[in-house]
Design a protein around this motif. Structure first.
Motif, short mmCIF file in Angstrom:
data_model
loop_
_atom_site.label_atom_id
_atom_site.label_comp_id
_atom_site.label_asym_id
_atom_site.label_seq_id
_atom_site.Cartn_x
_atom_site.Cartn_y
_atom_site.Cartn_z
N LYS A 1 27.97 27.63 7.50
CA LYS A 1 28.87 28.15 6.39
C LYS A 1 30.48 28.32 6.74
O LYS A 1 31.34 28.10 5.89
N ASP A 2 30.67 28.64 7.76
CA ASP A 2 32.00 29.25 8.36
C ASP A 2 32.56 27.80 8.54
O ASP A 2 33.83 27.61 8.32
N GLU A 3 32.14 26.90 9.13
CA GLU A 3 32.62 25.31 9.33
C GLU A 3 33.09 24.66 8.09
O GLU A 3 33.78 24.17 7.83
N LEU A 4 31.99 24.85 6.96
CA LEU A 4 32.26 24.49 5.74
C LEU A 4 33.32 25.20 4.69
O LEU A 4 33.33 24.86 3.70
N GLY A 5 33.50 26.56 5.28
CA GLY A 5 34.25 27.08 4.07
C GLY A 5 33.30 27.66 2.86
O GLY A 5 34.03 27.81 2.02
N ILE A 6 32.04 27.95 3.20
CA ILE A 6 31.29 28.46 2.26
C ILE A 6 31.08 29.83 2.27
O ILE A 6 30.53 30.39 3.16
N ASP A 7 31.21 30.57 1.28
CA ASP A 7 30.88 31.97 1.11
C ASP A 7 29.81 32.18 0.03
O ASP A 7 30.23 32.38 -1.17
N LEU A 8 28.58 31.85 0.48
CA LEU A 8 27.44 32.07 -0.31
C LEU A 8 26.21 32.22 0.47
O LEU A 8 25.91 31.67 1.42
N ASP A 9 25.71 33.55 -0.14
CA ASP A 9 24.59 34.08 0.47
C ASP A 9 23.17 33.63 -0.45
O ASP A 9 23.20 33.94 -1.39
N VAL A 10 22.32 32.58 0.02
CA VAL A 10 21.15 32.25 -0.59
C VAL A 10 20.01 32.75 0.06
O VAL A 10 19.98 33.11 1.36
N ARG B 1 26.88 21.34 -9.05
CA ARG B 1 27.15 20.56 -10.15
C ARG B 1 27.11 21.63 -11.53
O ARG B 1 27.98 21.54 -12.53
N ALA B 2 26.11 22.59 -11.29
CA ALA B 2 26.33 23.57 -12.20
C ALA B 2 27.07 24.56 -11.95
O ALA B 2 27.37 25.83 -12.87
N GLU B 3 27.94 24.48 -11.02
CA GLU B 3 29.05 25.58 -10.78
C GLU B 3 28.29 26.87 -10.78
O GLU B 3 29.12 27.99 -11.08
N GLY B 4 27.02 27.07 -9.88
CA GLY B 4 26.37 28.37 -10.17
C GLY B 4 26.57 28.89 -8.37
O GLY B 4 27.01 28.24 -7.66
N GLY B 5 26.12 30.12 -8.49
CA GLY B 5 25.80 30.65 -7.13
C GLY B 5 24.65 30.67 -6.60
O GLY B 5 23.73 29.83 -6.93
#
Length: 326
Positions: free
Chosen positions: A238-247, A281-285
């Motif tokens: 997540k850090d490497e890809l710049g993703i701030d998403l907890d799933v 694509r759904a622009e969801g979290g």
């Protein structure tokens, strides 16, 4: 990143807002002068791991020379550079405005957001000047702590005044500019914290710091243990890809298992990729990921059920009499 402001608006709940000061300019003598904040544990620089733990700070100030970081921060430098932790803390604190400030060293491989929140909760639960972690031996760790900013400023001002008085020639009044260059340089941190009323929070894991090469080897070995490696890997990606998403990783792992066992082994990574793509694509979290994973998992189970049934047909099924049937 080397930008100077955290993007986004300040915390809506101002009572929960805090600033963070990360001290990252030490000499690392026990590491032979190595660039300690840049040393990697689990593929991530120690500094970035600490910055991830205080990512919800309203303002984060790193006291060191600017360098690339995984998220935006402000930069400060102690006077003079290399002047020690008290001077560094003073420099960082001057760039903060929140009533509460978390003070961290840049060499804490196991620090987590939950630890930072526990320190802040302990601070706000009473009337003490600060709340700090203690290590496995019960020693105070003042650079893994949350403080009331006004208490730090009060004691820093007192130390500055005392240092200027000591430095003034006999018979002459000390400087009155409020801050002579280098007044706090070289002072031990206990001169500051010794005057504060502090609450202790035991945590021998989060307080572990990397002062030596052996410490670094221990940290690297621990995150590769079975109980830690997956979470560490996900955080690093997540850090490497710049993703701030907890799933819910459990949902995705169950999906991958079902796809691998019910369809074919290569279906697991391809299916989880498609789930992520569909959620994007759904622009969801997290909810969009969970919904896409639920649908894909149900499909994988239906696929497996059909395979288990083989070529069986219902007893009353009508035989196929087409010419090409067979």
């Amino acid at each position: 990143m080397t930008s100077y402001e955290r993007p986004g608006a300040p915390d809506a709940d101002d009572s929960r807002a805090y600033d963070a000061v990360v001290l990252a300019g030490g000499a690392a003598r026990r590491l032979g002068g190595a660039d300690k904040p840049g040393l990697r544990v689990g593929g991530r620089a120690l500094l970035d791991r600490v910055l991830a733990a205080c990512a919800d700070a309203r303002t984060t100030v790193v006291v060191a020379g600017p360098r690339p970081t995984a998220r935006p921060v402000r930069w400060a430098r102690e006077d003079p550079p290399g002047g020690g932790p008290v001077a560094a803390l003073d420099a960082g604190l001057r760039r903060t405005t929140a009533e509460d400030v978390v003070v961290l060293s840049a060499d804490l491989p196991f620090l987590e957001p939950g630890t930072v929140r526990r320190l802040l909760d302990a601070l706000r639960a009473g009337r003490a000047d600060g709340a700090l972690l203690t290590d496995a031996e019960g020693r105070d760790q003042p650079l893994v702590a949350a403080y009331r900013a006004h208490a730090l400023r009060r004691e820093l001002a007192a130390l500055t005044e005392a240092a200027l008085s000591e430095a003034a020639p006999a018979g002459r009044a000390p400087a009155t500019d409020g801050r002579a260059a280098g007044a706090l340089a070289g002072l031990p941190l206990r001169r500051l914290t010794g005057a504060l009323d502090l609450t202790r929070v035991p945590d021998h894991v989060a307080s572990f710091d990397c002062d030596t090469w052996d410490d670094l080897a221990t940290a690297r070995a621990r995150i590769r243990e079975h109980g830690h490696v997956l979470d560490e890997w996900i955080s690093a990606v997540k850090d490497e890809l710049g993703i701030d998403l907890d799933v819910d990783t459990g949902v995705l792992l169950d999906l991958a298992r079902d796809a691998a066992h019910g369809v074919a082994r290569p279906a697991a990574p391809l299916t989880t990729f498609l789930v992520g793509y569909a959620a994007a694509r759904a622009e969801g979290g997290p909810e969009a990921v969970a919904e896409a994973a639920r649908k894909a998992a149900a499909l994988a189970l239906r696929w497996a059920d059909e395979d288990a049934a083989g070529g069986d047909v219902a007893p009353d099924a009508t035989p196929d009499t087409r010419p090409d049937a067979g």
